[in-house]
Design an enzyme around this catalytic site. Structure first.
Site, PDB file in Angstrom:
ATOM      1  N   SER C  47     154.124  41.929  61.557  1.00  0.00           N
ATOM      2  CA  SER C  47     153.613  40.585  61.304  1.00  0.00           C
ATOM      3  C   SER C  47     154.420  39.990  60.154  1.00  0.00           C
ATOM      4  O   SER C  47     154.580  40.628  59.106  1.00  0.00           O
ATOM      5  CB  SER C  47     152.130  40.641  60.937  1.00  0.00           C
ATOM      6  OG  SER C  47     151.597  39.339  60.928  1.00  0.00           O
ATOM      7  N   GLU C  48     154.940  38.779  60.330  1.00  0.00           N
ATOM      8  CA  GLU C  48     155.921  38.272  59.363  1.00  0.00           C
ATOM      9  C   GLU C  48     155.338  38.012  57.981  1.00  0.00           C
ATOM     10  O   GLU C  48     156.082  37.909  57.018  1.00  0.00           O
ATOM     11  CB  GLU C  48     156.641  37.029  59.886  1.00  0.00           C
ATOM     12  CG  GLU C  48     155.748  35.901  60.310  1.00  0.00           C
ATOM     13  CD  GLU C  48     155.592  35.884  61.827  1.00  0.00           C
ATOM     14  OE1 GLU C  48     155.334  36.957  62.404  1.00  0.00           O
ATOM     15  OE2 GLU C  48     155.709  34.804  62.414  1.00  0.00           O
ATOM     16  N   ASN C  49     154.014  37.928  57.864  1.00  0.00           N
ATOM     17  CA  ASN C  49     153.458  37.769  56.527  1.00  0.00           C
ATOM     18  C   ASN C  49     153.560  39.048  55.697  1.00  0.00           C
ATOM     19  O   ASN C  49     153.326  39.012  54.489  1.00  0.00           O
ATOM     20  CB  ASN C  49     152.010  37.247  56.577  1.00  0.00           C
ATOM     21  CG  ASN C  49     151.135  38.006  57.537  1.00  0.00           C
ATOM     22  OD1 ASN C  49     151.585  38.480  58.583  1.00  0.00           O
ATOM     23  ND2 ASN C  49     149.873  38.150  57.200  1.00  0.00           N
ATOM     24  N   SER C  89     159.995  41.410  54.808  1.00  0.00           N
ATOM     25  CA  SER C  89     159.550  41.164  56.171  1.00  0.00           C
ATOM     26  C   SER C  89     160.631  40.443  56.977  1.00  0.00           C
ATOM     27  O   SER C  89     160.897  40.783  58.134  1.00  0.00           O
ATOM     28  CB  SER C  89     158.277  40.323  56.135  1.00  0.00           C
ATOM     29  OG  SER C  89     157.751  40.174  57.429  1.00  0.00           O
TER      30      SER C  89
END
Lengths: 223, 220, 223, 220
Positions: C47-49, C89
């Site tokens: 998840s990019e967060n 990330s």
């Protein structure tokens, strides 16, 4: 007059480090600084291999082979000390997060150029380490070095003879004979080894010099 | 004794001026420094540039600033919050100018500033509208966009725990933009859930070393 | 024929995720994928967060407001899951460390161009999120989207009408009617919704199509 | 079940070929993957490019490779080890070509590759011999050197603990170059002191997420 020992030079440089400063110590005399930081001042030392908040190892302390400074000497982490990787470490260095870098040098010019990575010996591989990153990135660069070479040649030059590490970055120089600040192409002599005169310094220096009006004697409590 | 604690949110953001650039942590609610942003609202400062992934919603300090026209420019990747209308209304009313930047490029531009670099060559957005006006450079046969560093005057960060040297740990996905923002501003103010004794944080697990932190406010 | 539901499309895309793959799920239908990954396959979701190794939250599980995916929905971290910051990330995303990015889209062209960030409505601020980084950086980009718009217009185009996210990056498209692969300027139809024909797909598509010799019926166990 | 453990050092470096680029972790002894490097020595491969801060000493695998002329090019910042003579002898005998790169630029070039960027503008070394032959770009009145990404075919990394997904923690200053190298190679092989159950590592303290790791060898 006997010039200051390496320990005494380290002592003098340590006196100018203040509470809350983030300081990187280069290999050579700079890594000898920690024991001379005045007691009670929380100066936070940075080591480019990836550590903040350490001090020298006491005589009877156990060596941890995984806990070393930039000179690969064993050290002790202080409470509040942290580890990080190399890319983060140089983010701190290049990004202006280090207040003071104390570096060794072969030569410094009157414009604050520093040469500290190669003496151009063709048979020896040169080593630069983190010197260039530190010279360019730290908020203030200070140098600790002998005032002259073993042969008596000045290390404070009009122009460095060795290849540069960085141009115009040095702010203060602690030598074995004096403390000098770089100011607009001239070195201002702030302190002179007790018992020596300004002329004694001039004779041992190639760079342009100016005597500070408030120049003080350079005294150290250790030999 | 080095102690970065401050007693109030106002003290934490002291020095903020009209026209400043604020780096604002958070990805939606997690990691958003609500108390510090409320202090920015209370400060009355305007003409701000705010770097934030989102545009704020649900009466947050950020949406209050935007709705009252105090944010000149919002640098973000995804301004709109699902189900919220406040940002859309402020935008439609012309109250804020949006500079849309791909999400990974926002953080990379801040990291670039943090790391003292002059720019980087990005493969992202090449040939798209978001690269218009940016310099394109070809290296080894591939086109890249030259992206420039993005530095803040003030970073507002939400962390989990801190010690008096300003070392920080975060909690789960509340970490997000906070570490990179903490390292990319002239002054970094942090609000934390809890203050712990020096040495109580795991030296291997500190995500933001104190060197990047200037002021710490405990908000619980 | 009734087109596949969003859940059914998510199910179909999930079947192509294999053990050990690192997969990023975009907002929209892609984030609905986790429950449909075949049991026993360790697919590691990114998840990019700032998170790797999570899955959707079960019905009775407690919501942790600090534990969300890219769509800001609560999730559950798996054993082995880790957190990291945003710069790390996107290092994963841009550096080719993500095996598959599953993205939503407005349109995909026959050359694999993707448009998924703005419909150019002048009154609405567009949002790009991590779409451009993902489209350029993931090793393979797959798209999940309805085959046509609500008005029945094809989303698979000769050329995208909306501004591009990235050119020539999409490898596979899961639509509500078919599964298609991008190959040299033509979309190869691999699967067709059970009960529909190749002509049915052609009628609903603007992009050049080719029927795969081994084209199979597209069947899903959920409506 | 995803399990990145391998049974031997030879298996960990499998696929290594003549002419490969190896990213080699460690700063002196801490964090140096001795067992993996011994396997490289045993593999017989040569014409290698090795990226390592130091040149090796004291009979290490690296100094053996260099002394026997199997390292074509060493990319390093500080090749010589205090008190050791082996590197100096090999260098004087012309057995290795040295590409000297400032220490922070070595890691930044690897991070650049890891992050999928095309290059970066560095203020370091501008106007010095180490920037000779490199493109200089002026941005906002300041000169920078364009530095290019440095990617490895194989990274050799020493960590402290790992789980079967390849998540890694390090020990104290043995971390150094290892995380950035782990992320910058096509294949990353790691030797660790200890393997732990999945979920046993602190999710907030993993310094190298398993996505960057391919093979893990337990060496104790």
């Amino acid at each position: 007059m006997k010039p200051l020992s390496r320990n005494a030079m380290a002592w003098r440089a340590a006196q100018d480090l203040y509470e809350g400063m983030y300081v990187n110590l280069g290999i050579g005399v700079p890594v000898m600084v920690p024991p001379y930081i005045p007691a009670g001042r929380e100066v936070i030392l940075h080591s480019e291999n990836g550590m903040l908040g350490f001090t020298g190892l006491g005589k009877d302390e156990v060596v941890d082979p995984d806990l070393v400074n930039a000179a690969k000497e064993p050290v002790r982490l202080l409470p509040g000390g942290v580890f990080f990787d190399h890319a983060t470490s140089f983010t701190m260095i290049r990004g202006g997060h280090i207040d003071v870098a104390l570096l060794g040098a072969f030569e410094v010019s009157e414009r604050g150029d520093i040469a500290n990575w190669t003496v151009d010996d063709p048979g020896r591989a040169p080593g630069v380490g983190g010197a260039m990153d530190l010279a360019v990135g730290a908020r203030e660069v200070r140098v600790i070095m002998e005032h002259t070479t073993r042969e008596g040649e000045p290390r404070l030059r009009k122009t460095c003879r060795y290849p540069l590490t960085a141009a115009g970055v040095v702010k203060r120089i602690y030598t074995s004979l004096a403390v000098l600040d770089v100011a607009d192409g001239v070195l201002v002599v702030r302190e002179i080894l007790e018992g020596m005169t300004f002329d004694d310094i001039v004779q041992r220096t190639e760079a342009a010099l100016r005597l500070a009006p408030d120049c003080r004697p350079l005294r150290t409590p250790i030999a | 004794m080095l102690d970065k604690r401050v007693g109030s949110a106002a003290e934490a953001i002291a020095g903020l001026r009209d026209g400043a650039t604020i780096l604002l942590g958070g990805f939606g609610t997690p990691g958003y420094p609500a108390r510090l942003m409320d202090a920015v609202v209370a400060s009355g400062m305007g003409d701000l540039t705010v770097v934030s992934n989102n545009g704020g919603a649900n009466g947050s300090g950020l949406i209050k600033l935007i709705s009252t026209g105090r944010v000149r420019r919002l640098i973000c990747s995804f301004p709109q919050t699902a189900g919220a209308t406040e940002f859309q209304e402020a935008y439609a009313a012309g109250k804020v100018m949006v500079e849309l930047v791909p999400q990974g490029i926002i953080s990379e531009r801040m990291r670039c500033a943090a790391a003292g670099l002059g720019g980087f060559l990005s493969p992202v957005g090449v040939g798209t509208r978001l690269a218009e006006g940016k310099q394109v450079q070809n290296v080894n046969g591939r086109d890249y966009v030259l992206e420039l560093p993005l530095k803040g005057d003030l970073a507002l960060v939400r962390a989990d725990r801190a010690d008096r040297w300003g070392n920080l740990t975060y909690r789960k996905t509340a970490r997000n933009f906070n570490p990179v923002m903490a390292s990319a501003a002239a002054v970094t103010a942090v609000e934390v859930r809890e203050m712990v004794d020096l040495g109580a944080l795991d030296a291997e697990a500190v995500a933001t070393p104190g060197i990047f932190v200037d002021r710490v406010l405990v908000t619980g």
